[in-house]
Design a protein around this motif. Structure first.
Motif, PDB file in Angstrom:
ATOM      1  N   LEU A  83      86.227  61.620  37.891  1.00  0.00           N
ATOM      2  CA  LEU A  83      85.653  60.612  38.782  1.00  0.00           C
ATOM      3  C   LEU A  83      86.701  60.098  39.768  1.00  0.00           C
ATOM      4  CD1 LEU A  83      83.262  58.779  39.558  1.00  0.00           C
ATOM      5  CD2 LEU A  83      84.055  57.149  37.809  1.00  0.00           C
ATOM      6  N   ALA A  84      87.920  59.885  39.274  1.00  0.00           N
ATOM      7  CA  ALA A  84      88.990  59.369  40.134  1.00  0.00           C
ATOM      8  C   ALA A  84      89.351  60.361  41.241  1.00  0.00           C
ATOM      9  CB  ALA A  84      90.222  59.052  39.295  1.00  0.00           C
ATOM     10  N   GLN A  85      89.126  61.654  40.997  1.00  0.00           N
ATOM     11  CA  GLN A  85      89.478  62.665  41.999  1.00  0.00           C
ATOM     12  C   GLN A  85      88.415  62.816  43.084  1.00  0.00           C
ATOM     13  OE1 GLN A  85      92.646  63.745  41.644  1.00  0.00           O
ATOM     14  NE2 GLN A  85      92.426  62.338  39.903  1.00  0.00           N
ATOM     15  N   ARG A  86      87.244  62.275  42.851  1.00  0.00           N
ATOM     16  CA  ARG A  86      86.189  62.397  43.853  1.00  0.00           C
ATOM     17  C   ARG A  86      86.543  61.566  45.082  1.00  0.00           C
ATOM     18  NH1 ARG A  86      80.190  63.353  41.497  1.00  0.00           N
ATOM     19  NH2 ARG A  86      80.737  64.894  39.913  1.00  0.00           N
ATOM     20  N   PRO A  87      86.436  62.134  46.273  1.00  0.00           N
ATOM     21  CA  PRO A  87      86.921  61.446  47.481  1.00  0.00           C
ATOM     22  C   PRO A  87      86.222  60.123  47.770  1.00  0.00           C
ATOM     23  CG  PRO A  87      85.640  63.418  48.050  1.00  0.00           C
ATOM     24  CD  PRO A  87      85.890  63.473  46.584  1.00  0.00           C
ATOM     25  N   ARG A  88      84.979  59.957  47.310  1.00  0.00           N
ATOM     26  CA  ARG A  88      84.252  58.730  47.616  1.00  0.00           C
ATOM     27  C   ARG A  88      84.239  57.743  46.458  1.00  0.00           C
ATOM     28  NH1 ARG A  88      79.111  59.805  47.877  1.00  0.00           N
ATOM     29  NH2 ARG A  88      78.542  57.933  49.042  1.00  0.00           N
ATOM     30  N   SER A  89      85.032  58.031  45.425  1.00  0.00           N
ATOM     31  CA  SER A  89      85.052  57.152  44.259  1.00  0.00           C
ATOM     32  C   SER A  89      85.646  55.793  44.620  1.00  0.00           C
ATOM     33  CB  SER A  89      85.881  57.777  43.138  1.00  0.00           C
ATOM     34  OG  SER A  89      86.045  56.865  42.073  1.00  0.00           O
ATOM     35  N   LEU A  90      85.074  54.745  44.047  1.00  0.00           N
ATOM     36  CA  LEU A  90      85.584  53.396  44.263  1.00  0.00           C
ATOM     37  C   LEU A  90      86.622  52.981  43.221  1.00  0.00           C
ATOM     38  CD1 LEU A  90      82.373  51.390  45.220  1.00  0.00           C
ATOM     39  CD2 LEU A  90      84.082  52.407  46.710  1.00  0.00           C
ATOM     40  N   LEU A  91      86.944  53.891  42.302  1.00  0.00           N
ATOM     41  CA  LEU A  91      87.947  53.559  41.305  1.00  0.00           C
ATOM     42  C   LEU A  91      89.269  53.245  41.988  1.00  0.00           C
ATOM     43  CD1 LEU A  91      87.639  56.079  38.325  1.00  0.00           C
ATOM     44  CD2 LEU A  91      86.919  53.698  38.427  1.00  0.00           C
ATOM     45  N   ILE A  92      89.883  52.160  41.562  1.00  0.00           N
ATOM     46  CA  ILE A  92      91.211  51.812  42.033  1.00  0.00           C
ATOM     47  C   ILE A  92      92.209  52.325  41.013  1.00  0.00           C
ATOM     48  CG2 ILE A  92      92.764  49.950  42.674  1.00  0.00           C
ATOM     49  CD1 ILE A  92      90.414  50.360  44.558  1.00  0.00           C
ATOM     50  N   LYS A  93      93.163  53.087  41.468  1.00  0.00           N
ATOM     51  CA  LYS A  93      94.122  53.705  40.560  1.00  0.00           C
ATOM     52  C   LYS A  93      95.039  52.658  39.956  1.00  0.00           C
ATOM     53  CE  LYS A  93      94.041  58.230  42.732  1.00  0.00           C
ATOM     54  NZ  LYS A  93      92.800  57.942  43.439  1.00  0.00           N
ATOM     55  N   THR A  94      95.429  52.901  38.711  1.00  0.00           N
ATOM     56  CA  THR A  94      96.321  51.985  38.005  1.00  0.00           C
ATOM     57  C   THR A  94      97.701  52.607  37.907  1.00  0.00           C
ATOM     58  OG1 THR A  94      95.747  52.929  35.857  1.00  0.00           O
ATOM     59  CG2 THR A  94      94.377  51.135  36.646  1.00  0.00           C
ATOM     60  N   CYS A 111      89.689  53.844  33.796  1.00  0.00           N
ATOM     61  CA  CYS A 111      88.262  53.506  33.812  1.00  0.00           C
ATOM     62  C   CYS A 111      87.994  52.229  33.022  1.00  0.00           C
ATOM     63  CB  CYS A 111      87.441  54.659  33.248  1.00  0.00           C
ATOM     64  SG  CYS A 111      87.187  55.994  34.451  1.00  0.00           S
ATOM     65  N   GLN A 112      88.744  52.015  31.941  1.00  0.00           N
ATOM     66  CA  GLN A 112      88.561  50.800  31.156  1.00  0.00           C
ATOM     67  C   GLN A 112      88.962  49.570  31.974  1.00  0.00           C
ATOM     68  OE1 GLN A 112      87.095  51.078  27.938  1.00  0.00           O
ATOM     69  NE2 GLN A 112      86.851  53.102  28.818  1.00  0.00           N
ATOM     70  N   ASP A 113      90.037  49.698  32.723  1.00  0.00           N
ATOM     71  CA  ASP A 113      90.493  48.589  33.562  1.00  0.00           C
ATOM     72  C   ASP A 113      89.486  48.280  34.665  1.00  0.00           C
ATOM     73  OD1 ASP A 113      92.742  48.574  32.010  1.00  0.00           O
ATOM     74  OD2 ASP A 113      94.038  49.533  33.486  1.00  0.00           O
ATOM     75  N   ASN A 114      88.989  49.314  35.309  1.00  0.00           N
ATOM     76  CA  ASN A 114      87.985  49.123  36.351  1.00  0.00           C
ATOM     77  C   ASN A 114      86.697  48.557  35.773  1.00  0.00           C
ATOM     78  OD1 ASN A 114      88.560  50.464  39.288  1.00  0.00           O
ATOM     79  ND2 ASN A 114      89.829  51.418  37.714  1.00  0.00           N
ATOM     80  N   ALA A 115      86.360  48.985  34.557  1.00  0.00           N
ATOM     81  CA  ALA A 115      85.162  48.463  33.893  1.00  0.00           C
ATOM     82  C   ALA A 115      85.301  46.968  33.636  1.00  0.00           C
ATOM     83  CB  ALA A 115      84.927  49.203  32.576  1.00  0.00           C
ATOM     84  N   GLU A 116      86.481  46.550  33.174  1.00  0.00           N
ATOM     85  CA  GLU A 116      86.696  45.133  32.898  1.00  0.00           C
ATOM     86  C   GLU A 116      86.540  44.297  34.163  1.00  0.00           C
ATOM     87  OE1 GLU A 116      90.132  42.055  31.305  1.00  0.00           O
ATOM     88  OE2 GLU A 116      90.329  44.196  30.847  1.00  0.00           O
ATOM     89  N   ASN A 117      87.094  44.784  35.252  1.00  0.00           N
ATOM     90  CA  ASN A 117      86.997  44.012  36.487  1.00  0.00           C
ATOM     91  C   ASN A 117      85.558  43.962  36.998  1.00  0.00           C
ATOM     92  OD1 ASN A 117      88.092  42.399  38.435  1.00  0.00           O
ATOM     93  ND2 ASN A 117      89.410  43.948  39.316  1.00  0.00           N
ATOM     94  N   ALA A 118      84.821  45.057  36.852  1.00  0.00           N
ATOM     95  CA  ALA A 118      83.415  45.086  37.264  1.00  0.00           C
ATOM     96  C   ALA A 118      82.603  44.064  36.466  1.00  0.00           C
ATOM     97  CB  ALA A 118      82.836  46.486  37.078  1.00  0.00           C
ATOM     98  N   LEU A 119      82.856  43.993  35.166  1.00  0.00           N
ATOM     99  CA  LEU A 119      82.114  43.058  34.319  1.00  0.00           C
ATOM    100  C   LEU A 119      82.483  41.612  34.641  1.00  0.00           C
ATOM    101  CD1 LEU A 119      82.387  45.093  31.000  1.00  0.00           C
ATOM    102  CD2 LEU A 119      80.305  44.708  32.339  1.00  0.00           C
ATOM    103  N   ARG A 120      83.741  41.374  34.972  1.00  0.00           N
ATOM    104  CA  ARG A 120      84.141  40.033  35.392  1.00  0.00           C
ATOM    105  C   ARG A 120      83.438  39.652  36.694  1.00  0.00           C
ATOM    106  NH1 ARG A 120      88.722  38.126  32.679  1.00  0.00           N
ATOM    107  NH2 ARG A 120      89.840  39.699  31.476  1.00  0.00           N
ATOM    108  N   ASN A 121      83.366  40.615  37.619  1.00  0.00           N
ATOM    109  CA  ASN A 121      82.646  40.365  38.864  1.00  0.00           C
ATOM    110  C   ASN A 121      81.191  40.008  38.590  1.00  0.00           C
ATOM    111  OD1 ASN A 121      84.793  40.742  40.569  1.00  0.00           O
ATOM    112  ND2 ASN A 121      84.274  42.837  41.117  1.00  0.00           N
TER     113      ASN A 121
END
Length: 454
Positions: free
Chosen positions: A128-139, A149-159
């Motif tokens: 998913l992180a390699q996909r050019p349109r992915s919104l994942l922010i690299k850690t 993905c766990q870090d991005n998931a946590e931030n999404a849930l906080r949002n």
């Protein structure tokens, strides 16, 4: 560590050119939902229903795609990302920022994004992180680390919970995710905090002041004013650590006869704080587009983007002092509702002490817990914020050369209709030997000022 999509990223994303392959089922559902939404009048109370139906369908599709292979699961997540982008653009285009139904739907999609990211394997997360349109922010970890993905998931849930505090599914998922974390008591990284606040900077003031009845800025302002009234003086240089959009500045800018400098990890928060003047912003309505203000009207003389633990006099105050006043330090440091993103406080309090000199004041708020509930002196709550015990805060500050000057239990804000338990501290930096200070325990009386011998 933590990051999910910056809202600024929304404007950088470009629509894909027509793909050769046939549209996936997820994309077909998205197109159908978008079409149904757009054909409804803007005044219709049902115009957000197609988005709710889309979220339900995407969740079912994701759950049924376990056996279909990685590609189908990632297509669903990309479609969720597209939906979030569209909803965020809708908010930015809208003249009214108040729409509870729309906000509930956006919270629903952020929750769905977090829930799906939580279930990805290491290989799926990497793909998913390699996909050019992915919104994942690299850690900062390995590119093949599932923590991304766990870090991005946590931030999404906080949002999701920031947008809609009643989203029970988001709260349950966040609690589950936090229980998985090994280093649960570590402070959130600069990247995590920056991304979290960037994500809702535009509506931050309204949510805090109106929805959550946020009181810390006015409480701190009242305390600082009482100190000056008692001591018949003014503060010289003031540091607003973790200044955000500048809410505290509205209450303390008149108390300084020197520089007021704000520091925060969120660039978008700082962009809003830059517009704060004596008449607009920082808790007051924003300035009209055509309004022009002289530099003298701005509340902050400098705003800097950096990690609070990286602050020094050389990179904060000294570049801005006049006449080469290289010996100057901050007379007052304020951290309003900032330390809830730190577990242990030794490093940040040590940083504050090095920005100060004998007699300098430090005022900050924390969320409150007891030593029985938090044997370490602090604990991570279900909200994802840290709470600290009174004894831990005082002992840690004392070890850094501070002496308690004021303490009070406060209610910083409401959350889900309930009062949040907090406390307010004021310390004064002393120059006496630290070992002697640790030997002499400081007795505290609630809601009282304590004379400090310098």
């Amino acid at each position: 560590m933590k990051k999910i999509p910056l809202l600024a990223v929304f404007f950088c994303l470009v629509a894909t050119n027509g793909e050769d392959k046939e549209r996936s089922k997820a994309k077909a559902l998205y197109d159908e939902g978008l079409f149904e939404h757009r054909k409804m009048p803007r005044t219709s109370s049902s115009r957000w229903k197609p988005w709710e139906n889309l979220a339900t369908s995407l969740l079912q599709l994701f759950q049924n795609s376990d056996s279909s292979g990685e590609s189908d699961r990632l297509e669903v997540i990309e479609t969720i990302e597209d939906s979030i982008l569209d909803l965020e653009r809708e908010i930015l285009r809208s003249n009214s920022r108040s729409d509870s139904v729309r906000d509930r739907v956006l919270s629903l999609f952020y929750c769905l994004y977090g829930q799906t990211l939580m279930t990805l394997s290491v290989s799926e997360c990497y793909s998913l992180a390699q996909r050019p349109r992915s919104l994942l922010i690299k850690t900062s970890g390995s590119s093949k680390d599932q923590a991304q993905c766990q870090d991005n998931a946590e931030n999404a849930l906080r949002n999701a919970l920031t947008i809609d505090a009643t989203n029970a599914a988001a709260q349950e998922s966040l609690s589950t995710l936090l229980q998985r974390q090994v280093n649960v008591h570590e402070r959130k990284s600069t990247e995590f905090v920056s991304e979290l606040f960037d994500s809702f900077a535009d509506t931050f003031d309204n949510k805090l002041l109106n929805n959550l009845q946020y009181k810390v800025p006015s409480i701190i302002g009242d305390l600082a004013s009482k100190v000056l009234d008692t001591e018949k003086r003014s503060f010289h240089h003031v540091l607003d650590a973790g200044c955000g959009t500048g809410l505290v500045a509205r209450h303390i800018h008149t108390l300084s006869d020197g520089l007021m400098i704000g520091i925060d990890a969120s660039a978008k928060m700082l962009d809003i704080a830059k517009k704060c003047t004596k008449s607009y912003g920082c808790g007051l309505p924003p300035p009209p587009q055509a309004a022009e203000n002289s530099q003298d009207n701005f509340l902050y003389q400098a705003l800097l983007e950096m990690d609070l633990e990286q602050m020094t006099l050389e990179n904060t105050l000294r570049p801005f002092v006049q006449n080469h006043e290289q010996q100057e330090t901050f007379d007052l440091i304020i951290a309003a509702d900032v330390l809830v993103y730190f577990g242990e406080l030794e490093t940040i309090l040590d940083t504050f002490s090095k920005l100060s000199s004998t007699g300098s004041s430090l005022i900050f708020s924390c969320e409150r817990t007891t030593q029985d509930q938090a044997p370490l002196g602090y604990r991570l709550q279900e909200s994802g914020r840290f709470a600290h015990s009174k004894d831990y805060v005082i002992d840690t500050a004392t070890s850094k050369g501070y002496k308690i000057s004021f303490y009070e239990e406060i209610i910083p804000r409401m959350e889900k209709g309930e009062e949040v338990r907090g406390h307010l501290f004021m310390f004064v930096l002393k120059s006496e030997d630290l070992n002697k200070m640790e030997e002499n325990k400081i007795m505290i009386k609630e809601q009282k000022f304590f004379p400090v011998e310098l």
